[in-house]
Motif scaffolding. Structure first.
Motif, PDB file in Angstrom:
ATOM      1  N   LEU A  41       0.992 -21.957 -55.115  1.00  0.00           N
ATOM      2  CA  LEU A  41      -0.460 -21.912 -55.011  1.00  0.00           C
ATOM      3  C   LEU A  41      -0.857 -20.930 -53.914  1.00  0.00           C
ATOM      4  CD1 LEU A  41      -1.132 -25.756 -55.181  1.00  0.00           C
ATOM      5  CD2 LEU A  41      -1.710 -24.087 -56.945  1.00  0.00           C
ATOM      6  N   PRO A  43      -4.067 -18.425 -52.131  1.00  0.00           N
ATOM      7  CA  PRO A  43      -5.488 -18.696 -51.881  1.00  0.00           C
ATOM      8  C   PRO A  43      -6.510 -17.714 -52.424  1.00  0.00           C
ATOM      9  CG  PRO A  43      -4.487 -17.773 -49.928  1.00  0.00           C
ATOM     10  CD  PRO A  43      -3.384 -17.916 -50.939  1.00  0.00           C
ATOM     11  N   SER A  75      -0.523 -20.152 -59.544  1.00  0.00           N
ATOM     12  CA  SER A  75      -1.981 -20.178 -59.662  1.00  0.00           C
ATOM     13  C   SER A  75      -2.597 -19.596 -58.405  1.00  0.00           C
ATOM     14  CB  SER A  75      -2.490 -21.614 -59.860  1.00  0.00           C
ATOM     15  OG  SER A  75      -2.090 -22.148 -61.096  1.00  0.00           O
ATOM     16  N   ASN A  76      -3.710 -18.885 -58.546  1.00  0.00           N
ATOM     17  CA  ASN A  76      -4.438 -18.319 -57.421  1.00  0.00           C
ATOM     18  C   ASN A  76      -5.835 -18.934 -57.400  1.00  0.00           C
ATOM     19  OD1 ASN A  76      -6.134 -16.424 -55.795  1.00  0.00           O
ATOM     20  ND2 ASN A  76      -4.210 -15.285 -55.690  1.00  0.00           N
ATOM     21  N   ALA A  77      -6.243 -19.427 -56.228  1.00  0.00           N
ATOM     22  CA  ALA A  77      -7.529 -20.124 -56.106  1.00  0.00           C
ATOM     23  C   ALA A  77      -8.722 -19.179 -56.130  1.00  0.00           C
ATOM     24  CB  ALA A  77      -7.559 -20.930 -54.816  1.00  0.00           C
ATOM     25  N   GLN A  84      -8.541 -24.564 -56.047  1.00  0.00           N
ATOM     26  CA  GLN A  84      -7.177 -24.804 -55.570  1.00  0.00           C
ATOM     27  C   GLN A  84      -6.796 -26.275 -55.697  1.00  0.00           C
ATOM     28  OE1 GLN A  84      -5.766 -24.065 -51.324  1.00  0.00           O
ATOM     29  NE2 GLN A  84      -4.527 -22.584 -52.495  1.00  0.00           N
ATOM     30  N   GLN A  87      -5.960 -26.885 -59.282  1.00  0.00           N
ATOM     31  CA  GLN A  87      -4.659 -26.294 -59.594  1.00  0.00           C
ATOM     32  C   GLN A  87      -3.523 -27.141 -59.035  1.00  0.00           C
ATOM     33  OE1 GLN A  87      -5.335 -22.479 -57.762  1.00  0.00           O
ATOM     34  NE2 GLN A  87      -6.222 -21.551 -59.609  1.00  0.00           N
ATOM     35  N   LEU A 101       2.655 -24.073 -50.999  1.00  0.00           N
ATOM     36  CA  LEU A 101       1.202 -24.104 -50.875  1.00  0.00           C
ATOM     37  C   LEU A 101       0.711 -23.195 -49.765  1.00  0.00           C
ATOM     38  CD1 LEU A 101      -1.684 -25.360 -51.239  1.00  0.00           C
ATOM     39  CD2 LEU A 101      -0.931 -27.155 -49.645  1.00  0.00           C
TER      40      LEU A 101
END
Length: 363
Positions: A41, A43, A75-77, A84, A87, A101
């Protein structure tokens, strides 16, 4: 990438790891084989390194460590804490084996970290220290980042430092790194320069930095600002744009962090004074190793990578690895990002920057 793997191996050796590291030998029986899923993950997309380097490096290292049987779900927030969190929950629901994270909001993400803990999924805080029961943390020495930036300003101003009017463009207050970087910068700047304006920058937004710099220029005067402490390259971009639009004949020293390609080019041209080069190659590679070793129960290898420790507001003595940093200026571009294979001279010295590269001997 090959250099990063080599540097990572040397780091383990330096930490005193036993022979056979990286292989199957360990005092702990593996909890899982190579068929693992690492959740990643990140940001935002404003920080160029995340998608250009961090994700590909982590993906490559996980594949290398697992004989191409492991995979990374990414995944990118895109600068949205709500996204986020969603995700994060999706990765818990999908039962990934471990989560790397990079928290957009370190406090807001804590309940999600707890949910992962309750589900038996280890969480390794990457680049930014998240609150909640994280299992480990890998980043750079963020206080040192600020010290390097602040020292660069003081040294460049020299005898004019004491009277020089300096603007501080700090990062996102929701990012725990911001406080550490700011602390390091102030340890060099306070008492050495005249700090006339300070700003926090929501979500590390270049547009917000530009708007704040416009306010500073209007208040202080475009020709009266001796230097700008900018916490990152993205913020530096906004700061420099504000000076240009204000008609500055010469842009004062502006700092940065991350060694983004456009920032390195601005350093070449003289628009940006310096940036902090952080070996994200080593950071990303070792984060991938920590994730795989944690899942596979390879405690000796994991401990060798986490011989530092840090505290968060919710947890003490978190196993950690803090990677060192270096100030990148016109003088050492070749010995940093070019030597490490981050960028080639051709990538930096495009036609627009060819004359500037020639002037500083970068070829």
């Amino acid at each position: 990438m090959a250099l990063a793997a080599s540097a990572s191996a040397m780091s383990l050796t330096a930490c005193g790891a036993i022979e056979g590291i990286g292989g199957g030998d360990s005092s702990a029986a593996p909890e899982k084989g190579d068929d693992i899923t690492v959740g990643l993950l990140l940001p935002d997309t404003d920080t160029a390194r995340f998608e250009k380097f961090d994700y590909p490096l982590i993906k490559k290292e996980v594949a290398t460590l697992t004989d191409d049987k492991g995979k990374v779900v990414y995944s990118n927030a895109e600068a949205s804490p709500k996204r986020q969190s969603e995700q994060f929950q999706r990765m818990i629901d999908d039962e990934v084996d471990v989560i790397l994270l990079d928290a957009l909001d370190s406090k807001a993400i804590a309940p999600d970290v707890q949910k992962a803990k309750d589900a038996g999924i280890p969480v390794i805080a990457y680049d930014r220290l998240a609150e909640g029961p994280v299992d480990a943390y890998v980043s750079h020495d963020n206080e040192l980042v600020g010290e390097v930036q602040g020292r660069a300003i003081v040294e460049d101003l020299g005898s004019k430092a004491a009277t020089g009017k300096v603007v501080m463009m700090n990062g996102d207050p929701a990012d725990p790194n911001t406080a550490l970087v700011k602390k390091g910068a102030l340890s060099e700047l306070e008492g050495a320069v005249n700090i006339v304006k300070k700003y926090d920058t929501d979500k590390w937004s270049p547009a917000v930095a530009k708007a704040n710099m416009e306010k500073a220029i209007a208040s202080v005067g475009v020709g009266d600002i001796a230097a700008v402490y900018s916490a990152s390259d993205g913020l530096a971009d906004g700061v420099i744009d504000a000076f240009k639009e204000a008609g500055a004949t010469k842009i004062p020293p502006v700092t940065g962090q991350d060694a983004n390609l456009d920032a390195v080019q601005r350093v070449v041209s003289g628009e940006q004074f310096m940036t902090v080069y952080k070996s994200f190659l080593l950071e990303a590679t070792n984060a991938a190793r920590m994730a795989v070793y944690k899942v596979q129960g390879r405690d000796i290898e994991f401990d060798a990578l986490t011989q530092d420790s840090v505290d968060s507001p919710t947890q003490d003595d978190i196993p950690a690895q803090l990677v060192s940093v270096v100030a990148l200026t016109q003088k050492n571009i070749k010995d940093t990002v070019v030597r490490d294979g981050v960028y080639s001279v051709d990538q930096i010295c495009t036609p627009e920057y060819a004359a500037d590269c020639a002037k500083i001997g970068l070829k």
